[in-house]
Motif scaffolding. Sequence first.
Motif, mmCIF file in Angstrom:
data_model
loop_
_atom_site.group_PDB
_atom_site.id
_atom_site.type_symbol
_atom_site.label_atom_id
_atom_site.label_comp_id
_atom_site.label_asym_id
_atom_site.label_seq_id
_atom_site.Cartn_x
_atom_site.Cartn_y
_atom_site.Cartn_z
ATOM 1 N N ILE A 11 -8.574 22.819 -2.071
ATOM 2 C CA ILE A 11 -10.375 21.919 -1.866
ATOM 3 C C ILE A 11 -10.015 20.455 -1.454
ATOM 4 N N GLY A 25 -8.447 15.134 -7.863
ATOM 5 C CA GLY A 25 -7.334 15.775 -7.808
ATOM 6 C C GLY A 25 -6.147 15.597 -9.117
ATOM 7 N N LEU A 28 -7.286 19.426 -10.839
ATOM 8 C CA LEU A 28 -7.165 20.664 -9.636
ATOM 9 C C LEU A 28 -6.206 21.191 -9.168
ATOM 10 N N SER A 35 -5.253 19.776 -3.883
ATOM 11 C CA SER A 35 -6.212 18.955 -2.995
ATOM 12 C C SER A 35 -6.264 17.859 -2.421
#
Length: 245
Positions: A11, A25, A28, A35
């Motif tokens: 991501i 960050g 995730l 990320s």
Amino acid sequence: MPTPPERSDHILIVDDDAEIRLLLGRYLEKNGLRSTAVADGRAMWRALDEGAFDLLVLDLMLPGDDGLTLCRKLRASSELPVLMLTALGDETDRIVGLEMGADDYLAKPFSPRELLARIKSILRRTRSLPPNMQAAPGERLCFGGWTLDTVQRQLIAPDGQSTPISGVEYKLLHVLATHPQRVLSRDQLLDLTQGREADPLDRSIDVQVSRLRQRLNDDPRNPALIKTVRGEGYVLSASVTAAAP
């Protein structure tokens, strides 16, 4: 031999708030995603040039080019899913974001848990259709004398004239054109074009199909291009070829 581990989704987060970048960050990655976080559009383009990503989390309010501008430019060459973030709660901003090509919209403040759920939903629906033809960036999709320009996001008539088309209509036609001669249910079409679960009483896809038929001069009583399959959904019945611009 041992089975190689599955690649986790990557991501890209674009937000000028350092605290949000750090928080998202970490959250995730804690939940099994990779990320990369950057602060503005220039860093976003560099990251996209240097690596492969599965989804873009894009803040609306950024220094330099804002999120709407970046999303519009990205859509000229890529179908990378985009989740737009904003501190503004105005419905107009949400609609404009979706018209520019964002897949979903989340207003600040939000919980990281909700963001994760939205990300998973977008990834799930963008992968929900079986593979068929995929339009490469910059290609035109040609069918029945019509052309869908994936760079300019325009519909071009057989006589070469540009036909006005809304962002939602473009998304719907793009889904149909990249899966020609395949019946797609209303649920699939609603999920892929508008980023939400289908309501049993929701007839918005029927409305959009009706409008597309008008754009394509397709007789609603006996359509030649977008046909209704009773009890199942809709199908673009024409063959589709991809051509360079």
